[in-house]
Design a protein around this motif. Structure first.
Motif, short mmCIF file in Angstrom:
data_model
loop_
_atom_site.label_atom_id
_atom_site.label_comp_id
_atom_site.label_asym_id
_atom_site.label_seq_id
_atom_site.Cartn_x
_atom_site.Cartn_y
_atom_site.Cartn_z
N ALA A 99 0.81 -1.12 -0.26
CA ALA A 99 -0.22 0.01 0.51
C ALA A 99 0.59 1.53 0.22
CB ALA A 99 -1.31 0.37 1.23
N THR A 100 2.39 1.03 0.33
CA THR A 100 2.61 2.49 0.61
C THR A 100 3.67 2.70 -0.77
OG1 THR A 100 3.79 2.32 3.00
CG2 THR A 100 4.97 3.21 1.83
N ASN A 101 3.69 1.31 -1.33
CA ASN A 101 4.26 1.59 -2.35
C ASN A 101 3.70 2.54 -3.09
OD1 ASN A 101 6.79 0.91 -2.10
ND2 ASN A 101 6.45 -1.14 -2.18
N ILE A 102 2.30 2.07 -3.28
CA ILE A 102 1.03 2.59 -4.47
C ILE A 102 1.38 4.03 -4.88
CG2 ILE A 102 -1.70 3.15 -4.74
CD1 ILE A 102 -2.44 0.29 -3.72
N PRO A 103 1.98 5.48 -4.06
CA PRO A 103 1.49 6.08 -4.05
C PRO A 103 2.43 6.82 -5.06
CG PRO A 103 0.60 6.33 -2.26
CD PRO A 103 0.98 5.35 -2.57
N ALA A 107 0.73 7.63 -10.83
CA ALA A 107 1.42 9.52 -12.16
C ALA A 107 0.95 10.38 -10.93
CB ALA A 107 1.33 9.16 -13.33
N ASP A 108 2.12 11.07 -10.48
CA ASP A 108 1.29 12.75 -10.24
C ASP A 108 -0.08 12.83 -11.06
OD1 ASP A 108 3.86 12.29 -8.77
OD2 ASP A 108 5.00 13.72 -9.17
N ILE A 109 0.39 13.57 -11.71
CA ILE A 109 -1.19 13.29 -12.46
C ILE A 109 -1.86 12.63 -11.78
CG2 ILE A 109 -1.16 12.23 -14.82
CD1 ILE A 109 -2.15 15.14 -15.78
N VAL A 110 -2.02 11.70 -11.44
CA VAL A 110 -3.39 10.82 -11.53
C VAL A 110 -3.70 11.90 -10.12
CG1 VAL A 110 -4.30 8.50 -11.30
CG2 VAL A 110 -3.09 8.72 -13.55
N THR A 111 -2.15 11.27 -9.54
CA THR A 111 -2.55 11.88 -8.24
C THR A 111 -3.54 12.98 -7.65
OG1 THR A 111 -0.83 10.23 -7.25
CG2 THR A 111 -0.96 11.36 -5.86
N GLY A 112 -2.74 14.10 -8.09
CA GLY A 112 -3.38 15.21 -8.56
C GLY A 112 -4.60 15.11 -8.88
N ILE A 113 -5.04 14.62 -9.31
CA ILE A 113 -6.50 14.82 -10.44
C ILE A 113 -7.79 14.43 -8.85
CG2 ILE A 113 -8.54 14.46 -11.84
CD1 ILE A 113 -6.49 14.22 -14.05
N SER A 114 -7.58 13.09 -8.49
CA SER A 114 -7.82 12.07 -7.48
C SER A 114 -8.04 12.96 -6.92
CB SER A 114 -7.25 10.90 -7.25
OG SER A 114 -6.21 11.16 -6.78
N MET A 115 -6.74 13.65 -5.93
CA MET A 115 -6.81 14.80 -4.26
C MET A 115 -7.94 15.89 -4.80
SD MET A 115 -3.40 14.61 -2.93
CE MET A 115 -2.42 12.90 -1.95
N MET A 116 -7.69 16.32 -6.19
CA MET A 116 -7.99 17.58 -6.49
C MET A 116 -9.69 17.51 -5.93
SD MET A 116 -8.60 19.63 -9.76
CE MET A 116 -9.84 18.58 -10.30
N LEU A 117 -10.12 16.05 -7.29
CA LEU A 117 -11.93 15.58 -6.18
C LEU A 117 -12.42 15.06 -5.42
CD1 LEU A 117 -11.71 13.42 -9.58
CD2 LEU A 117 -12.96 15.21 -9.74
N SER A 138 4.83 12.65 1.01
CA SER A 138 6.02 12.38 0.98
C SER A 138 6.24 11.21 2.86
CB SER A 138 5.86 13.97 2.11
OG SER A 138 6.23 14.88 0.96
N ILE A 139 4.33 10.95 2.73
CA ILE A 139 5.14 9.89 3.60
C ILE A 139 5.76 9.34 3.53
CG2 ILE A 139 3.49 7.99 5.34
CD1 ILE A 139 1.66 10.77 5.97
N PRO A 140 5.03 8.23 2.01
CA PRO A 140 6.11 6.44 1.52
C PRO A 140 7.07 7.17 1.92
CG PRO A 140 4.11 7.80 0.31
CD PRO A 140 4.56 8.61 1.45
N TYR A 141 7.84 7.88 0.97
CA TYR A 141 9.32 8.27 1.30
C TYR A 141 10.08 7.88 2.54
CZ TYR A 141 8.47 10.28 -3.57
OH TYR A 141 8.30 10.10 -5.14
N VAL A 142 9.52 9.04 3.65
CA VAL A 142 9.98 8.81 4.89
C VAL A 142 9.98 7.49 4.96
CG1 VAL A 142 9.62 9.22 7.09
CG2 VAL A 142 9.10 10.57 5.62
N ILE A 143 8.36 6.52 5.55
CA ILE A 143 8.96 4.91 5.98
C ILE A 143 10.06 4.31 5.35
CG2 ILE A 143 6.85 3.08 5.68
CD1 ILE A 143 4.33 5.14 6.05
N LEU A 144 9.88 4.64 4.02
CA LEU A 144 10.96 3.48 3.02
C LEU A 144 12.35 4.32 3.11
CD1 LEU A 144 9.46 3.23 -0.21
CD2 LEU A 144 9.58 1.89 1.09
#
Length: 260
Positions: A99-103, A107-117, A138-144
């Protein structure tokens, strides 16, 4: 001999590809001309004028606020999450790491649009929505970054500290924290770097009147980028480089002292 020369040339090409654009940016920041192809002489004018431009300084201040707030909060949450994942059983670890690796893979554009919605459903877009979005990616980068250090830590020492009467918090601070501190610092720096230059997610989650350096640069591209932005980008590059050097030199000195 030929193989050795070829490998060195290959490495030179890789580093040239990585750093040549930055070198060009630094050179242009000292160019006394707005032209990108004509050298007009050496100047520091753009470095002084960039701090006098209210629009640039406003975007710069917003960028720093979002960057450091999101980095601090995501480092805290990510470190606690890494500690929780490290204490889980193997199967649960695999699920949560997946689950951590999914973000990271998304793609950034997918994450951006989904968060906007998601945001427009419950709140107005603005500074807070950008901050939440930056914390989230940023959280996944810290975890890893923290998790490998936790796996290297000696759990027996922590348990021994508990047996000797130390509280769990004191035992963590005295025993576990020194071992995972480099990973936490690396995660923090990764969060700062990712947040500082993010465009896609910021563009889709920001509201009217909220501008970061990346979104302002996108707007400026239509009219032509100001040389003041070259100067500010150069300052940011050397600031991050200095922090990285200090972060790597101190552990190296400590390791040298311990060896002696």
């Amino acid at each position: 001999m030929v193989k050795k020369c070829a490998s060195r040339f290959y490495m030179f090409l890789i580093f040239a590809f990585l750093y040549l654009p930055i070198i060009v940016l630094i050179v242009l920041s000292f160019n006394n001309s707005r032209s990108k192809v004509k050298w007009g002489g050496f100047t520091l004018h753009w470095y002084t004028s960039c701090f006098q431009d209210e629009k640039i300084m406003s975007a710069f201040a917003t960028t720093l606020q979002i960057t450091f707030l999101s980095a601090i909060i995501s480092t805290l949450i990510g470190t606690l999450a890494a500690i929780g994942i490290a204490a889980m059983k193997k199967r649960s670890q695999t699920i949560y790491l997946g689950a951590t690796n999914i973000p990271l893979l998304n793609a950034d554009i997918v994450t951006g649009i989904s968060m906007m919605l998601l945001f427009v459903k419950f709140m107005d877009l603005g500074f807070v929505t950008v901050l939440i979005a930056h914390i989230t990616f940023s959280i996944p980068y810290v975890i890893l970054n923290v998790l490998p250090k936790l796996k290297q830590a000696n759990l027996s020492t922590y348990e021994a500290a508990l047996d000797l009467g130390a509280s769990p918090l004191l035992a963590f601070y005295k025993v576990t924290w020194p071992e995972i501190r480099p990973g936490v610092f690396s995660g923090f720096m990764m969060a700062v770097t990712m947040s500082l230059d993010d465009f896609s997610i910021t563009y889709f989650t920001k509201g009217a009147g909220v501008n970061t350096l990346s979104t302002m640069l996108y707007t400026e591209l239509r009219k032509g980028i100001k040389p003041e932005l070259y100067a500010l980008s150069t300052i940011l590059f050397f600031a991050v480089l200095l922090i990285l050097l200090l972060g790597n030199v101190r552990p190296a000195k400590k390791q040298t002292i311990e060896n002696h």
